[in-house]
Each structure stands twice: as C-alpha cells, then as structure tokens.
Scaffold this motif. Structure first.
Motif, PDB file in Angstrom:
ATOM      1  N   GLY A 226      34.125  19.424  49.454  1.00  0.00           N
ATOM      2  CA  GLY A 226      34.546  18.349  48.564  1.00  0.00           C
ATOM      3  C   GLY A 226      35.820  18.647  47.792  1.00  0.00           C
ATOM      4  O   GLY A 226      36.381  17.768  47.154  1.00  0.00           O
ATOM      5  N   ASP A 227      36.289  19.903  47.819  1.00  0.00           N
ATOM      6  CA  ASP A 227      37.559  20.224  47.157  1.00  0.00           C
ATOM      7  C   ASP A 227      38.729  19.619  47.927  1.00  0.00           C
ATOM      8  O   ASP A 227      38.740  19.649  49.159  1.00  0.00           O
ATOM      9  N   LEU A 228      39.675  19.113  47.180  1.00  0.00           N
ATOM     10  CA  LEU A 228      40.890  18.558  47.795  1.00  0.00           C
ATOM     11  C   LEU A 228      42.071  19.426  47.398  1.00  0.00           C
ATOM     12  O   LEU A 228      42.199  19.822  46.237  1.00  0.00           O
ATOM     13  N   GLU A 229      42.917  19.718  48.374  1.00  0.00           N
ATOM     14  CA  GLU A 229      44.119  20.473  48.048  1.00  0.00           C
ATOM     15  C   GLU A 229      45.342  19.820  48.684  1.00  0.00           C
ATOM     16  O   GLU A 229      45.342  19.515  49.885  1.00  0.00           O
ATOM     17  N   LEU A 230      46.347  19.582  47.869  1.00  0.00           N
ATOM     18  CA  LEU A 230      47.629  19.087  48.366  1.00  0.00           C
ATOM     19  C   LEU A 230      48.589  20.268  48.367  1.00  0.00           C
ATOM     20  O   LEU A 230      48.699  20.983  47.371  1.00  0.00           O
ATOM     21  N   VAL A 231      49.240  20.488  49.499  1.00  0.00           N
ATOM     22  CA  VAL A 231      50.153  21.631  49.628  1.00  0.00           C
ATOM     23  C   VAL A 231      51.537  21.120  49.988  1.00  0.00           C
ATOM     24  O   VAL A 231      51.736  20.554  51.061  1.00  0.00           O
ATOM     25  N   LYS A 232      52.467  21.277  49.044  1.00  0.00           N
ATOM     26  CA  LYS A 232      53.863  20.869  49.257  1.00  0.00           C
ATOM     27  C   LYS A 232      53.949  19.458  49.849  1.00  0.00           C
ATOM     28  O   LYS A 232      54.772  19.185  50.730  1.00  0.00           O
ATOM     29  N   LEU A 233      53.106  18.596  49.365  1.00  0.00           N
ATOM     30  CA  LEU A 233      53.026  17.238  49.925  1.00  0.00           C
ATOM     31  C   LEU A 233      54.286  16.438  49.557  1.00  0.00           C
ATOM     32  O   LEU A 233      54.696  16.402  48.386  1.00  0.00           O
ATOM     33  N   THR A 234      54.868  15.812  50.564  1.00  0.00           N
ATOM     34  CA  THR A 234      56.173  15.170  50.406  1.00  0.00           C
ATOM     35  C   THR A 234      56.187  13.816  51.093  1.00  0.00           C
ATOM     36  O   THR A 234      55.609  13.647  52.168  1.00  0.00           O
ATOM     37  N   LYS A 235      56.827  12.836  50.445  1.00  0.00           N
ATOM     38  CA  LYS A 235      57.019  11.524  51.079  1.00  0.00           C
ATOM     39  C   LYS A 235      58.450  11.036  50.878  1.00  0.00           C
ATOM     40  O   LYS A 235      58.938  10.948  49.746  1.00  0.00           O
ATOM     41  N   HIS A 236      59.112  10.758  51.969  1.00  0.00           N
ATOM     42  CA  HIS A 236      60.430  10.119  51.917  1.00  0.00           C
ATOM     43  C   HIS A 236      60.293   8.704  52.456  1.00  0.00           C
ATOM     44  O   HIS A 236      59.594   8.481  53.425  1.00  0.00           O
ATOM     45  N   TYR A 237      60.979   7.772  51.819  1.00  0.00           N
ATOM     46  CA  TYR A 237      61.201   6.449  52.426  1.00  0.00           C
ATOM     47  C   TYR A 237      62.707   6.351  52.608  1.00  0.00           C
ATOM     48  O   TYR A 237      63.416   6.101  51.638  1.00  0.00           O
ATOM     49  N   GLY A 238      63.206   6.579  53.803  1.00  0.00           N
ATOM     50  CA  GLY A 238      64.655   6.607  53.988  1.00  0.00           C
ATOM     51  C   GLY A 238      65.260   7.643  53.059  1.00  0.00           C
ATOM     52  O   GLY A 238      64.891   8.812  53.095  1.00  0.00           O
ATOM     53  N   GLU A 239      66.163   7.204  52.195  1.00  0.00           N
ATOM     54  CA  GLU A 239      66.845   8.117  51.265  1.00  0.00           C
ATOM     55  C   GLU A 239      65.978   8.451  50.044  1.00  0.00           C
ATOM     56  O   GLU A 239      66.222   9.437  49.349  1.00  0.00           O
ATOM     57  N   THR A 240      64.986   7.588  49.768  1.00  0.00           N
ATOM     58  CA  THR A 240      64.173   7.773  48.552  1.00  0.00           C
ATOM     59  C   THR A 240      63.160   8.900  48.733  1.00  0.00           C
ATOM     60  O   THR A 240      62.408   8.909  49.701  1.00  0.00           O
ATOM     61  N   VAL A 241      63.157   9.848  47.778  1.00  0.00           N
ATOM     62  CA  VAL A 241      62.101  10.866  47.756  1.00  0.00           C
ATOM     63  C   VAL A 241      61.032  10.364  46.786  1.00  0.00           C
ATOM     64  O   VAL A 241      61.232  10.364  45.576  1.00  0.00           O
ATOM     65  N   ALA A 242      59.915   9.888  47.341  1.00  0.00           N
ATOM     66  CA  ALA A 242      58.874   9.294  46.495  1.00  0.00           C
ATOM     67  C   ALA A 242      57.929  10.365  45.971  1.00  0.00           C
ATOM     68  O   ALA A 242      57.397  10.254  44.859  1.00  0.00           O
ATOM     69  N   VAL A 243      57.680  11.398  46.776  1.00  0.00           N
ATOM     70  CA  VAL A 243      56.816  12.518  46.381  1.00  0.00           C
ATOM     71  C   VAL A 243      57.518  13.779  46.862  1.00  0.00           C
ATOM     72  O   VAL A 243      57.847  13.900  48.036  1.00  0.00           O
ATOM     73  N   ASP A 244      57.757  14.725  45.927  1.00  0.00           N
ATOM     74  CA  ASP A 244      58.659  15.836  46.205  1.00  0.00           C
ATOM     75  C   ASP A 244      57.932  17.183  46.227  1.00  0.00           C
ATOM     76  O   ASP A 244      57.988  17.940  45.266  1.00  0.00           O
ATOM     77  N   GLY A 245      57.203  17.424  47.297  1.00  0.00           N
ATOM     78  CA  GLY A 245      56.594  18.751  47.469  1.00  0.00           C
ATOM     79  C   GLY A 245      55.569  19.112  46.411  1.00  0.00           C
ATOM     80  O   GLY A 245      55.646  20.185  45.818  1.00  0.00           O
ATOM     81  N   ILE A 246      54.595  18.239  46.172  1.00  0.00           N
ATOM     82  CA  ILE A 246      53.637  18.542  45.094  1.00  0.00           C
ATOM     83  C   ILE A 246      52.480  19.412  45.591  1.00  0.00           C
ATOM     84  O   ILE A 246      52.015  19.285  46.717  1.00  0.00           O
ATOM     85  N   ASP A 247      52.046  20.311  44.716  1.00  0.00           N
ATOM     86  CA  ASP A 247      50.872  21.156  44.943  1.00  0.00           C
ATOM     87  C   ASP A 247      49.822  20.758  43.922  1.00  0.00           C
ATOM     88  O   ASP A 247      50.125  20.663  42.734  1.00  0.00           O
ATOM     89  N   LEU A 248      48.596  20.536  44.401  1.00  0.00           N
ATOM     90  CA  LEU A 248      47.541  20.132  43.475  1.00  0.00           C
ATOM     91  C   LEU A 248      46.199  20.487  44.072  1.00  0.00           C
ATOM     92  O   LEU A 248      45.984  20.346  45.279  1.00  0.00           O
ATOM     93  N   ARG A 249      45.287  20.962  43.220  1.00  0.00           N
ATOM     94  CA  ARG A 249      43.919  21.207  43.659  1.00  0.00           C
ATOM     95  C   ARG A 249      42.984  20.376  42.805  1.00  0.00           C
ATOM     96  O   ARG A 249      43.044  20.433  41.585  1.00  0.00           O
ATOM     97  N   VAL A 250      42.140  19.580  43.451  1.00  0.00           N
ATOM     98  CA  VAL A 250      41.147  18.781  42.727  1.00  0.00           C
ATOM     99  C   VAL A 250      39.769  19.295  43.130  1.00  0.00           C
ATOM    100  O   VAL A 250      39.317  19.055  44.245  1.00  0.00           O
TER     101      VAL A 250
END
Ligand code: ADP
Ligand code: MG
Length: 328
Positions: free
Chosen positions: A4-28
């Motif tokens: 049930g643990d969630l981990e985001l590792v360097k999670l990134t989202k680009h839309y074309g030139e837009t960086v919407a999510v920039d390499g986030i690390d998170l543990r829930v």
C-alpha cells in the motif's frame, strides 16, 4: 516496502515546452491521508493523473506496493480516481452507477449488485440505490461518486479538488466524511486542493507544491509551525515575514504582541490600518515603515479588554522563540 505504500521517484511531466512536474520524489505510507497543496498551475493535477495512469509520465517512476506501475493501464494499477459528482451517468440509477466498472469487468449482476450495495452502505446511501443522480442532493451525489470509485478495492484513492463544487456548509460536512471513510477503509487517500484550510483539516501529510516542485512535505503542524521557505509561510497564511538583519524570519500572527505607544521608541513600530472581527479572534492589519504589511491575531477577549482603533500607533514585538528562520 510495506503493502500500500506509494513512492514517486523523480517523477516528471512535460507538455511540449511546459514542465508541469519537475522530478518530484515523494513517499506516501500506506493508510495515510495526503494532501497535495499549492496554487493553480503548480502541477498537482498532473501528478495525480500520472499516479492514476490518465497521463503518461515523461520520466521517473511510480511504485505502489513494491510494483512499478508507471506504464500500467489505469485499471491494472490498484488506484482509483474519484471524479466530481457530475460525472455520474445521468441515465443510470445509483446502484448501476456504482456497479458500472464491475459490469465492464464481466462480473455477474447478483455479484456486482451485492458489492455495490456494500459500498453504498459504507457511504450511507443504500436507501437511495434506486434513484437517478438528478434525484439526489449535491452531497449525496458526491457520496455516490465515492462509492463508485471505491468499488474496485483500490489501494489508493485519488481525489482532485473533490469539495470545490460544494457550498461551504456541505464542504465542511463532506470533509469530515472523507476523513472518516479514509480511516475506516485504512487505504491512502491522495487529495489535491488549493485550500490550506482544507489540507490542514484533513491531511496526515501535506505536500506543498510550487512551480512543478515540492516546496515542503510534513504534518500540518510541521508545515504551519515551521514553514521552510517564504513561499510556504505566505501560502499557509497567518505568518508575518520579516527581514531581521540579514535573516528572513516568519512570526505567526497569533504570536505577535501589540502595545499602544507611550513615548519610548520601540524596536518595531506600526500603524493599525484595519480591524476585522472574526469571532474567536480579532485580526489586526498593521502598516510598518520598516517591514511593510504585518498582521496580528488577538483572542477576542484580549482585544476588547484593550481595544485598538485604526490610526493607533503601536509597538510590535514577539518572543524570540516564536521567530522562525526561513531558508533563502
Ligand atoms: P494544478 O492542478 O496544480 O492547477 P496542473 O497539473 O493542471 O496544475 O498544470 C500544471 C501546468 O501544466 C500548468 O502550467 C498547466 O497549464 C500545464 N498543463 C496542464 N495540463 C496540460 C495539458 N493537457 N496540455 C498542456 N499543458 C498542460
Ligand atoms: Mg488542478
């Protein structure tokens, strides 16, 4: 990694030139209420949609219960998204709405209705199972939408601004219910909001986002009592940000002491420029030549024992222990 643990590792989202999510690390950790908090456009929904699988990650990984789910289709992830109540199918009654995803999976009618009724009982909507969405109040539609999301037995429930369409009274009631459901189910909820009040009321962990990054993650009390940056202190509200020598400090409005000036020149001086009665407290706006706009929050009884008026010149002070240094 616990189930049930969630981990985001360097999670990134680009839309074309837009960086919407920039390499986030998170543990829930499993079974926690996590709020993603931040102003519009900071990347909250993009993060949530990547966890749900409604949006591809440009880079990085999403791990749930030790499984890398980054490339899995939404239904295979063990996540579920609660959509706004207006996403209920208008021509289906509530039971059929809730059972819909099980029908898609090919489950028999008696079986899926039994599960749907179990979910409807959980959200206290069993008595209204045969109604159409249009025959329900906003709050009831919301609970039906919740039952529809929970029927897939997700390890994590994802909610994007779930309370924003409700009136203030319903919003605070639904807020309490969400918290209760999360505790009862024992799964993690990840709830996107731009309201610091909502996040503080609900979250075990608040993740403050700004500009596609995580500014700070912590318990509501950690975030409110020890904002790491000026951005967090300003966004959470209730703080004065003051340049103190070469440092920048935050002092909570309710830790500020005011005294009418009686001759001696104080360290910090300001003019009262606004007084708002807010029930439990009275909020006082102050203009300081040295520090700009400041605010103080005094308990009601304390204020009226020694009332101030607009135009009064006051000394502003605080206990050094209540001054919290901000990172640059
Ligand atoms: P939030 O939910 O915090 O308001 P979003 O994740 O929706 O933020 O958006 C983050 C950034 O990505 C914003 O600059 C937004 O304009 C941009 N964005 C979001 N979705 C899309 C999309 N489908 N196409 C292009 N840009 C997008
Ligand atoms: Mg959003």
């Amino acid at each position: 990694m616990p189930a049930g643990d969630l981990e985001l590792v360097k999670l990134t989202k680009h839309y074309g030139e837009t960086v919407a999510v920039d390499g986030i690390d998170l543990r829930v950790p499993s079974g926690t209420y996590c709020c993603l908090l931040g102003p519009s456009g900071c990347g909250k929904s993009s993060t949530l949609r990547m966890i749900a699988g409604h949006e591809n990650a440009s880079d990085g990984d999403i791990i749930l219960s030790s499984t890398n789910i980054t490339a899995l289709p939404p239904a295979a992830r063990g996540t579920a998204m609660m959509f706004q109540s207006y996403a209920l199918f208008p021509h289906l009654n509530i039971r059929d709405n809730v059972a819909f995803s099980l029908k898609m999976k090919g489950m028999s009618k008696p079986e899926r209705y039994a599960k749907a009724d179990q979910m409807l009982a959980l959200v206290d909507m069993l008595a209204r199972a045969e109604r159409l969405p249009s025959q329900l109040s906003g709050g009831q539609q919301q609970r039906a939408a919740l039952a529809r999301a929970l029927i897939t037995n997700p390890k994590i429930l994802l909610l994007d601004e779930p309370l924003s369409a409700l009136d203030p009274f319903l919003r605070s009631r639904m807020r309490a219910e969400l918290k209760r459901f999360q505790k009862e189910l024992g799964i993690s909820f990840i709830h996107v909001t731009h309201s610091q009040e909502e996040a503080m009321a609900l979250a075990d962990t608040i993740v403050v986002m700004s500009n596609a990054r995580i500014e700070q993650a912590g318990t509501p009390r950690e975030i409110f009592n020890a904002p790491r940056t000026e951005f967090v202190a300003r966004f959470m509200g209730g703080h004065n940000i003051i340049a103190d020598g070469d440092k920048k400090i935050a002092v909570r409005a309710d830790k500020v002491r005011l005294e009418k000036l009686n001759g001696s020149k104080p360290l910090h001086q300001a003019v009262v420029n606004g007084i708002e009665y807010q029930g439990t407290i009275v909020s006082i706006g102050l203009a300081s030549e040295q520090h700009g706009e400041l605010s103080a929050a005094l308990p009601e009884a304390e204020f009226y024992a020694n009332p101030l008026s607009a135009g009064d010149v006051v000394s502003v002070s605080w206990t050094p222990a209540d001054a919290h240094e901000l990172a640059g």
